[in-house]
Design a protein around this motif. Structure first.
Motif, PDB file in Angstrom:
ATOM      1  N   ALA A  83      42.844  18.540 -34.314  1.00 19.30           N
ATOM      2  CA  ALA A  83      41.862  18.238 -35.358  1.00 19.30           C
ATOM      3  C   ALA A  83      41.223  16.874 -35.122  1.00 19.30           C
ATOM      4  N   LYS A  84      42.026  15.920 -34.707  1.00 22.15           N
ATOM      5  CA  LYS A  84      41.507  14.573 -34.462  1.00 22.15           C
ATOM      6  C   LYS A  84      40.576  14.565 -33.251  1.00 22.15           C
ATOM      7  N   ALA A  85      40.973  15.275 -32.188  1.00 19.66           N
ATOM      8  CA  ALA A  85      40.170  15.286 -30.963  1.00 19.66           C
ATOM      9  C   ALA A  85      38.825  15.974 -31.182  1.00 19.66           C
ATOM     10  N   THR A  86      38.827  17.056 -31.948  1.00 19.24           N
ATOM     11  CA  THR A  86      37.586  17.806 -32.155  1.00 19.24           C
ATOM     12  C   THR A  86      36.717  17.201 -33.257  1.00 19.24           C
ATOM     13  N   SER A  87      37.255  16.248 -34.010  1.00 18.19           N
ATOM     14  CA  SER A  87      36.467  15.633 -35.087  1.00 18.19           C
ATOM     15  C   SER A  87      35.496  14.585 -34.549  1.00 18.19           C
ATOM     16  N   ILE A  88      35.744  14.118 -33.325  1.00 19.22           N
ATOM     17  CA  ILE A  88      34.865  13.107 -32.730  1.00 19.22           C
ATOM     18  C   ILE A  88      33.671  13.810 -32.088  1.00 19.22           C
ATOM     19  N   GLN A  89      32.493  13.480 -32.562  1.00 18.98           N
ATOM     20  CA  GLN A  89      31.288  14.122 -32.053  1.00 18.98           C
ATOM     21  C   GLN A  89      30.948  13.545 -30.683  1.00 18.98           C
ATOM     22  N   ALA A  90      31.096  14.364 -29.663  1.00 25.80           N
ATOM     23  CA  ALA A  90      30.881  13.920 -28.285  1.00 25.80           C
ATOM     24  C   ALA A  90      29.410  14.040 -27.912  1.00 25.80           C
ATOM     25  N   THR A  91      28.603  13.138 -28.428  1.00 26.62           N
ATOM     26  CA  THR A  91      27.178  13.138 -28.125  1.00 26.62           C
ATOM     27  C   THR A  91      26.942  12.478 -26.763  1.00 26.62           C
ATOM     28  N   PRO A  92      25.762  12.698 -26.170  1.00 22.58           N
ATOM     29  CA  PRO A  92      25.455  12.028 -24.899  1.00 22.58           C
ATOM     30  C   PRO A  92      25.540  10.509 -24.996  1.00 22.58           C
ATOM     31  N   GLU A  93      25.258   9.962 -26.194  1.00 21.19           N
ATOM     32  CA  GLU A  93      25.298   8.512 -26.373  1.00 21.19           C
ATOM     33  C   GLU A  93      26.714   7.961 -26.272  1.00 21.19           C
ATOM     34  N   LEU A  94      27.704   8.825 -26.372  1.00 23.17           N
ATOM     35  CA  LEU A  94      29.091   8.376 -26.342  1.00 23.17           C
ATOM     36  C   LEU A  94      29.421   7.654 -25.040  1.00 23.17           C
ATOM     37  N   ILE A  95      28.834   8.111 -23.935  1.00 24.29           N
ATOM     38  CA  ILE A  95      29.153   7.503 -22.640  1.00 24.29           C
ATOM     39  C   ILE A  95      28.475   6.148 -22.462  1.00 24.29           C
ATOM     40  N   ASN A  96      27.682   5.733 -23.434  1.00 23.45           N
ATOM     41  CA  ASN A  96      27.075   4.403 -23.390  1.00 23.45           C
ATOM     42  C   ASN A  96      27.670   3.483 -24.443  1.00 23.45           C
ATOM     43  N   ASN A  97      28.708   3.952 -25.110  1.00 23.78           N
ATOM     44  CA  ASN A  97      29.365   3.172 -26.162  1.00 23.78           C
ATOM     45  C   ASN A  97      30.850   3.028 -25.822  1.00 23.78           C
ATOM     46  N   PRO A  98      31.256   1.895 -25.225  1.00 20.62           N
ATOM     47  CA  PRO A  98      32.644   1.732 -24.787  1.00 20.62           C
ATOM     48  C   PRO A  98      33.671   1.931 -25.901  1.00 20.62           C
ATOM     49  N   GLU A  99      33.376   1.449 -27.105  1.00 19.99           N
ATOM     50  CA  GLU A  99      34.337   1.570 -28.207  1.00 19.99           C
ATOM     51  C   GLU A  99      34.522   3.031 -28.616  1.00 19.99           C
ATOM     52  N   ALA A 100      33.414   3.752 -28.770  1.00 22.04           N
ATOM     53  CA  ALA A 100      33.497   5.171 -29.135  1.00 22.04           C
ATOM     54  C   ALA A 100      34.144   5.974 -28.015  1.00 22.04           C
ATOM     55  N   PHE A 101      33.833   5.617 -26.787  1.00 27.09           N
ATOM     56  CA  PHE A 101      34.405   6.316 -25.639  1.00 27.09           C
ATOM     57  C   PHE A 101      35.928   6.138 -25.613  1.00 27.09           C
ATOM     58  N   GLN A 102      36.396   4.928 -25.909  1.00 21.02           N
ATOM     59  CA  GLN A 102      37.834   4.668 -25.921  1.00 21.02           C
ATOM     60  C   GLN A 102      38.537   5.475 -27.002  1.00 21.02           C
ATOM     61  N   LYS A 103      37.916   5.579 -28.178  1.00 16.84           N
ATOM     62  CA  LYS A 103      38.506   6.367 -29.258  1.00 16.84           C
ATOM     63  C   LYS A 103      38.586   7.846 -28.866  1.00 16.84           C
ATOM     64  N   PHE A 104      37.536   8.326 -28.219  1.00 20.19           N
ATOM     65  CA  PHE A 104      37.521   9.720 -27.774  1.00 20.19           C
ATOM     66  C   PHE A 104      38.626   9.952 -26.750  1.00 20.19           C
ATOM     67  N   GLN A 105      38.757   9.037 -25.806  1.00 19.33           N
ATOM     68  CA  GLN A 105      39.782   9.149 -24.778  1.00 19.33           C
ATOM     69  C   GLN A 105      41.185   9.139 -25.397  1.00 19.33           C
ATOM     70  N   ALA A 106      41.397   8.242 -26.370  1.00 18.99           N
ATOM     71  CA  ALA A 106      42.706   8.147 -27.015  1.00 18.99           C
ATOM     72  C   ALA A 106      43.048   9.440 -27.752  1.00 18.99           C
ATOM     73  N   ALA A 107      42.065  10.023 -28.427  1.00 21.34           N
ATOM     74  CA  ALA A 107      42.300  11.267 -29.167  1.00 21.34           C
ATOM     75  C   ALA A 107      42.653  12.403 -28.222  1.00 21.34           C
ATOM     76  N   GLN A 108      41.950  12.499 -27.099  1.00 22.49           N
ATOM     77  CA  GLN A 108      42.265  13.539 -26.120  1.00 22.49           C
ATOM     78  C   GLN A 108      43.639  13.302 -25.502  1.00 22.49           C
ATOM     79  N   GLY A 109      44.001  12.035 -25.323  1.00 24.96           N
ATOM     80  CA  GLY A 109      45.326  11.717 -24.797  1.00 24.96           C
ATOM     81  C   GLY A 109      46.439  12.134 -25.743  1.00 24.96           C
ATOM     82  N   GLU A 110      46.208  11.961 -27.043  1.00 23.47           N
ATOM     83  CA  GLU A 110      47.198  12.387 -28.034  1.00 23.47           C
ATOM     84  C   GLU A 110      47.396  13.901 -27.987  1.00 23.47           C
ATOM     85  N   LEU A 111      46.305  14.632 -27.823  1.00 19.22           N
ATOM     86  CA  LEU A 111      46.414  16.088 -27.744  1.00 19.22           C
ATOM     87  C   LEU A 111      47.162  16.497 -26.473  1.00 19.22           C
TER      88      LEU A 111
END
Length: 218
Positions: A83-111
């Protein structure tokens, strides 16, 4: 107006356009466009594989729920992590935002960690090991994890090529003019922990020692 003037102006504009084109090409502008598209394409593949994994989780959880006595805490963590991993909206802009990218990576790591524990725990249940549906899902999940690794590696390589261009002279000047920022990439801080299955012990705890008999009164 001289009839030659429009032709002269046309020639001048053409010369300026050619000069601008050569200047942009020489300063790496076209290379930035090519590598940026490569990063986007490799990122899309990463997202596709993460989505494939997320789609497998509900069926996996439903199958495991049919096993009597399976650890509820393990299932809960898998459901919550998905639920946490899929709640993060993975928009194209995500790869230009280090903070959002790190949160996305952490959520996928938890899964990844939650699924790893579920598969380890399932080894203690013979009925699950003999369940063909569960085994098929397990094979699909393991195959998806491999594809995720391949997709991540390709993304890392694409980002590396882009970032080298953005940091190198003289193309770094083009990066500054057009605001081409360095892109975030996957880190390896938790890779080893995620890849290593958690240690799970099913040994029964030792029975507590019987209390000492009170000393006989004299």
């Amino acid at each position: 107006m001289s009839p030659l003037l429009p032709r002269v102006l046309r020639t001048l504009w053409l010369s300026l356009a050619v000069s601008a084109s050569l200047a942009l090409g020489g300063c790496g502008y076209n290379d930035f466009q090519r590598l940026d598209e490569s990063v986007k394409a490799s990122w899309s593949e990463v997202l596709n594989q993460y989505q494939r994994r997320a789609d497998l989780v509900p069926n996996l959880v439903a199958t495991v729920k049919g096993e009597a006595g399976f650890e509820q805490d393990t299932l809960t963590k898998v459901v919550e992590a998905r639920a946490k991993a899929t709640s993060i909206q993975a928009t194209p802009e995500l790869i230009n935002n280090p903070e959002a990218f790190q949160k996305f990576q952490a959520a996928q790591g938890e899964l990844s960690g939650a699924l790893s524990r579920l598969l380890v725990v399932s080894e203690n249940y013979p009925n699950l090991k003999a369940n063909q549906g569960f085994q098929d899902l397990r094979v699909q999940l393991e195959g998806t994890e491999n594809r995720i690794t391949v997709a991540r590696n390709r993304y890392i390589q694409s980002v590396q090529a882009y970032n080298v261009l953005a940091r190198s002279f003289p193309t770094n000047l083009t990066a500054m003019v057009f605001s081409y920022e360095v892109k975030p990439s996957f880190t390896v801080d938790n890779e080893r922990a995620i890849a290593t299955p958690p240690a799970v012990s099913f040994d029964k705890p030792a029975a507590p020692a019987a209390p000492a008999a009170p000393a006989a009164s004299r």
